[in-house]
Each structure stands twice: as structure tokens, then as C-alpha cells.
Design an enzyme around this catalytic site. Structure first.
Site, short mmCIF file in Angstrom:
data_model
loop_
_atom_site.label_atom_id
_atom_site.label_comp_id
_atom_site.label_asym_id
_atom_site.label_seq_id
_atom_site.Cartn_x
_atom_site.Cartn_y
_atom_site.Cartn_z
N ALA A 36 68.36 10.96 -33.80
CA ALA A 36 68.89 11.61 -32.64
C ALA A 36 68.10 11.88 -31.63
O ALA A 36 68.27 11.72 -30.40
CB ALA A 36 69.85 12.75 -32.98
N THR A 37 66.79 12.22 -31.93
CA THR A 37 65.75 12.52 -30.80
C THR A 37 65.66 11.27 -29.92
O THR A 37 65.52 11.23 -28.58
CB THR A 37 64.45 12.83 -31.62
OG1 THR A 37 64.66 14.19 -32.18
CG2 THR A 37 63.51 12.95 -30.22
N ASN A 53 73.56 23.17 -33.25
CA ASN A 53 72.88 22.99 -34.69
C ASN A 53 72.43 24.45 -35.10
O ASN A 53 72.27 24.50 -36.45
CB ASN A 53 71.54 22.02 -34.65
CG ASN A 53 70.58 22.38 -33.58
OD1 ASN A 53 71.22 22.45 -32.36
ND2 ASN A 53 69.53 22.93 -33.78
N GLN A 91 75.22 16.78 -35.17
CA GLN A 91 75.81 17.68 -35.92
C GLN A 91 77.54 17.53 -36.07
O GLN A 91 77.88 18.23 -37.04
CB GLN A 91 75.54 19.06 -35.62
CG GLN A 91 74.27 19.38 -35.61
CD GLN A 91 73.52 19.79 -37.07
OE1 GLN A 91 74.37 19.86 -38.04
NE2 GLN A 91 72.32 19.81 -37.07
N SER A 116 72.48 10.95 -35.78
CA SER A 116 71.04 10.75 -36.75
C SER A 116 71.66 10.80 -38.20
O SER A 116 72.69 11.30 -38.63
CB SER A 116 70.64 12.22 -36.56
OG SER A 116 69.68 12.54 -37.52
N HIS A 159 69.95 11.56 -40.87
CA HIS A 159 69.53 12.54 -42.14
C HIS A 159 70.49 13.80 -41.96
O HIS A 159 70.12 14.63 -42.90
CB HIS A 159 68.26 12.94 -42.05
CG HIS A 159 67.53 13.67 -40.93
ND1 HIS A 159 67.31 14.77 -41.00
CD2 HIS A 159 67.23 13.24 -39.82
CE1 HIS A 159 66.95 15.47 -39.83
NE2 HIS A 159 66.88 14.54 -39.06
N THR A 182 61.21 -4.12 -34.83
CA THR A 182 61.84 -4.73 -36.20
C THR A 182 62.80 -3.64 -36.53
O THR A 182 62.65 -2.43 -36.92
CB THR A 182 60.66 -5.13 -37.21
OG1 THR A 182 59.91 -6.08 -36.74
CG2 THR A 182 61.28 -5.46 -38.71
N CYS A 227 58.95 28.72 -34.66
CA CYS A 227 57.59 28.75 -34.47
C CYS A 227 57.18 27.75 -33.38
O CYS A 227 57.17 26.68 -33.88
CB CYS A 227 56.76 28.44 -35.83
SG CYS A 227 57.12 29.70 -37.11
C1 PLP Z 1 68.49 17.10 -35.88
C2 PLP Z 1 69.07 17.06 -34.49
C3 PLP Z 1 68.53 16.35 -33.47
C4 PLP Z 1 67.40 15.40 -33.71
O1 PLP Z 1 67.54 14.40 -34.70
P1 PLP Z 1 66.62 13.45 -35.37
O2 PLP Z 1 67.19 12.35 -35.95
O3 PLP Z 1 66.04 14.47 -36.55
O4 PLP Z 1 65.57 13.08 -34.35
C5 PLP Z 1 68.99 16.22 -32.19
N1 PLP Z 1 70.13 17.34 -31.86
C6 PLP Z 1 70.76 17.80 -32.97
C7 PLP Z 1 71.94 18.67 -32.32
C8 PLP Z 1 70.19 17.90 -34.18
O5 PLP Z 1 70.87 18.64 -34.96
#
Ligand code: PLP
Length: 404
Positions: free
Chosen positions: A73-74, A166, A194, A214, A216, A255, A341
Site C-alpha cells: 500500500a505504501t 489503522n 485496512q 496491501s 499483509h 518482474t 518511535c
Molecule cells: C499498513 C498500511 C499501509 C502500508 O502498507 P504496506 O503494504 O505495508 O506498504 C498504508 N496505509 C494503511 C492505512 C495501512 O494500514
């Protein structure tokens, strides 16, 4: 019951064993490059990628061609925001305008800040970019009137507002935001990392033009994600951010991560089939946790919206208790605090601050993230454990004495 207990499912989720099963052949004997056109290894990989593309699309009401695979998602947020602003061709007297809001993930806020700060040299935007960050109400939701007023001041290229937060799980009014953007001919991007797989999301119902996903966060693997890019009404133009072999319709060269893509597809398929029952189960677990904590402790407050909230989210302030100390006292439970942090010191969460919490309250807040693999037994254990530690810490806390 096994310890430690994982209750930090907004940070990441455990991969679903069914997702791993789907991925395994693509990590072992089926190692073809999806761009290889000259042999069966490549054809098989390409077919697996296209199956996954359709699975992702189905979950959000899109068509397969509108899905671009990314690393997460980043990256999707970066491609959507920078790509849309750079590709904008409309007449422009001043800087290009982007509207976002205060409780976005840093992947959105920092991308917007980068566009604004770097003016014209690095971004390629002749007159630079101006960003409006809308405030939120006490529950963490943007007010549609604020959005309308910001759009009236200066027509934006893009509105980027997340679907579900999140930290506090607050759901934004994306149907109304999308309708307003559509009416004004403004692109609407939503970071739905999310939301997708947790609550129903439909890009057509909500008039979404760009949407980030995303892997994960939905029981898929890390390092894989997708960007939905609308192809009709309107056809969204993006400037590519990764240059290379022209993969993914030229929008994201590199790729393809075939095992990750297969995993994301499987995760979306499972989420689509199970979301309805899973959200009922998670909301019940979350409510049980909240009820137990409230029965065992005084001076608690729930952050965010009780009504417009992700089913698995609970964010609470425990007055008079430092959240880092609290988590140290309950080491067999994986939770998250209202702090981040940054390099040297612990900063209070920008999300909790945007709700109006003062620094002390933000530093006394805990995020519970319930997920697919949490059980009722675990919820009961976590509640008891937290009640016990909070009571002990409060007995030692001079600040808490002022509450009682
Ligand atoms: C986790 C998260 C991201 C980042 O996603 P990644 O796949 O880890 O880069 C972006 N936005 C929200 C709201 C998230 O919870």
C-alpha cells in the site's frame, strides 16, 4: 491457549495457511517469469497472475484490467498520488492542489508533503503543488462541508482520504466523498489497506478512481499490494514512478512477484467469501473485550467512532497509565500503543492528536487489533491481564491519584 497472544492485526496479520498453500508451487517448481513468452514456465506464471488479478478485482467490484500489482500500500499510495498529480494536464494558473486529511497513514501524508516541499524541481510540476490537510471531528471523520469548502477555494487535482484508519479503525464517509468528487470532476483516491477484505468496498458505488490495497493486512504475504486504477468514466492517467520493462501496462515496471501475487489473490478470494461472518465474529469479540475492560476498570475512554469502526478495532485510553509501561507489564500480549518511535524520541500518535487528545492521553492509549485467528479465550485472557497490570500501575501513579 498458546502464549504470546497476537492482538496487533492492524500492523500485520499472520498468513492464512490456505494462502500459503496456494503460494507454495509458485515458490518451488513453478518459478517462471510471467513476462517470458517463449515457454510453458512463463505461460503458467502469467496465467496465475491473471487469475489473481481477477480475484483482487472481484473483491472491490473492479475489472481485472484495472488492477496494477505493486509492493504494497505504501507504493500504491505513492503511485496514485504522485502519479495523478504529475499526469494532470488541465489548465493550471497556480500550483496543483491536493486535498487530504489529518489521520491518513504516513504513506499518504509524507507523499503529499514531499510534493508540496519539492515545488517544481524534483516533482516536474512547473508551479509546484499545494496540499490541504482537512481536520477531523472528535470521532476522526472528515466533515463533508469542510471538504466542499476546500474544493470551492481551489479545484483540486486529487482528493486522497483513507477508507479505514489503522489506529482507531474509524471509517470515513467514502460514499459521500466519492459522490462529491465525481460531481466536481475531481479524482478520488482512497488508501483502503485496512478496509478491503474487512468491510464491503465497491469502487463504483463509492465513485473511487484509485484505491490502494496491501497483502499483509488481509492474511496474505508481505511485500505485495495493488493499486486499482479506473479505466472508464473517467479513464485515469498516471505518470509511472518506476521505469523499466513496461510491466503492468507501463505503470509499474519490474518482474512480477508471482508467489506474492498468487497469495494476494487467494487472500482476496477468502476475504470475499468470509468477510460477512468474520466481521460479525470479530465485532462480537471486540465488544466482549471492551465490556470486560470497562467492567474491570474505571476511567477508560474509547477513541474513534463507536458506530463507524472496523469490526476488529478497539483503541482505548487508560487514564493515568503510560502505554509503553503497560505493554511492558503484559509482555505475553502483542499490542500497540498510541505512540510512534521516530528516530530519537517517542512521539504521540498524530491520529490521536488529530482527535483532540492531549499528549498525556495519547501516551496512555492502546490499540487492540483483533483478527481471524483470535479466540474468545484469548480475549478473556487479554482483558484479565490488562485489568491486572493497569490496577497495579495506577496504584503507583501519582497522576492517577488526581483522577480519584
Ligand atoms: C499498513 C498500511 C499501509 C502500508 O502498507 P504496506 O503494504 O505495508 O506498504 C498504508 N496505509 C494503511 C492505512 C495501512 O494500514
Amino acid at each position: 491457549m498458546k502464549l504470546p497472544i497476537y492482538m496487533d492485526n492492524h500492523a500485520t496479520t499472520r498468513i492464512d495457511p490456505r494462502v500459503l498453500d496456494a503460494m507454495m508451487p509458485w515458490l518451488t517448481e513453478n518459478y517462471g517469469n510471467a513476462a517470458s513468452r517463449s515457454h510453458g514456465f512463463g505461460w503458467a506464471a502469467e496465467q496465475a497472475v491473471e487469475t489473481a488479478r481477477a480475484q483482487v478485482a472481484r473483491l472491490i467490484g473492479a475489472t481485472a484490467k484495472e488492477i496494477v500489482f505493486t509492493s504494497g500500500a505504501t507504493e500504491s499510495n505513492n503511485l496514485a498520488i504522485t502519479g495523478a498529480v504529475q499526469a494532470h494536464t488541465g489548465a493550471q494558473s497556480g500550483p496543483r492542489h491536493v486535498i487530504t486529511q489529518a489521520t491518513e497513514h504516513k504513506a499518504v501524508l509524507d507523499t503529499c508533503a514531499w510534493l508540496e516541499k519539492n515545488g517544481s524541481e524534483k516533482t516536474g510540476l512547473e508551479k509546484g503543488c499545494r496540499v490541504t490537510v482537512l481536520p477531523v471531528d472528535g470521532e476522526g471523520r472528515v466533515r463533508i462541508d469542510d471538504l466542499r469548502a476546500a474544493m470551492d477555494r481551489e479545484k483540486p487535482v486529487l482528493v486522497t482520504i483513507l477508507a479505514a484508519n489503522n489506529e482507531i479503525g474509524t471509517l470515513q464517509p467514502i460514499d459521500e466523498i466519492g459522490a462529491l468528487c465525481h460531481e466536481r470532476g475531481v479524482l478520488f483516491h482512497t488508501d483502503a489497506a485496512q478496509a478491503v477484505g474487512k468491510i464491503p468496498v465497491d469502487v463504483n458505488r463509492s465513485n473511487i478512481d484509485l484505491l490502494s490495497i496491501s497483502g499483509h493486512k488481509i492474511y496474505g504475504p508481505k511485500g505485495i499490494g495493488a493499486l486499482y486504477v479506473r479505466r472508464r468514466n473517467p479513464r485515469v492517467q498516471l505518470a509511472e514512478q518506476m521505469h523499466g520493462g513496461g510491466h503492468e501496462r507501463g505503470l509499474r515496471s519490474g518482474t512480477l512477484n508471482v508467489p506474492g501475487i498468487v497469495g494476494l489473490g487467494a487472500a482476496c478470494e477468502i476475504a470475499g467469501a468470509e468477510m460477512e461472518s468474520e466481521s460479525v465474529r470479530l465485532a462480537a469479540l471486540r465488544d466482549r473485550l471492551q465490556a470486560k475492560l470497562e467492567a474491570g476498570l474505571e476511567h477508560l475512554r474509547v477513541n474513534g467512532s463507536q458506530q463507524h469502526r472496523l469490526p476488529g478495532n478497539l483503541n482505548m485510553t487508560f487514564a493515568g497509565v503510560d502505554s509503553e509501561t503497560l505493554m511492558m507489564g503484559a509482555k505475553d500480549v502483542a499490542l500497540s500503543s498510541g505512540s510512534a518511535c521516530t528516530s530519537a524520541k517517542i512521539e504521540p500518535s498524530h491520529v490521536l492528536r488529530a482527535l483532540g487528545l492531549d499528549e498525556e492521553a495519547a501516551h496512555s492509549s492502546i490499540r487492540f487489533g483483533l483478527g481471524r485467528f483470535n479466540t474468545e479465550e484469548e480475549v478473556d485472557y487479554v482483558a484479565e491481564r490488562l485489568i491486572d497490570v493497569v490496577k497495579k500501575l495506577r496504584d503507583l501513579s501519582p497522576e492517577y491519584a488526581s483522577y480519584t
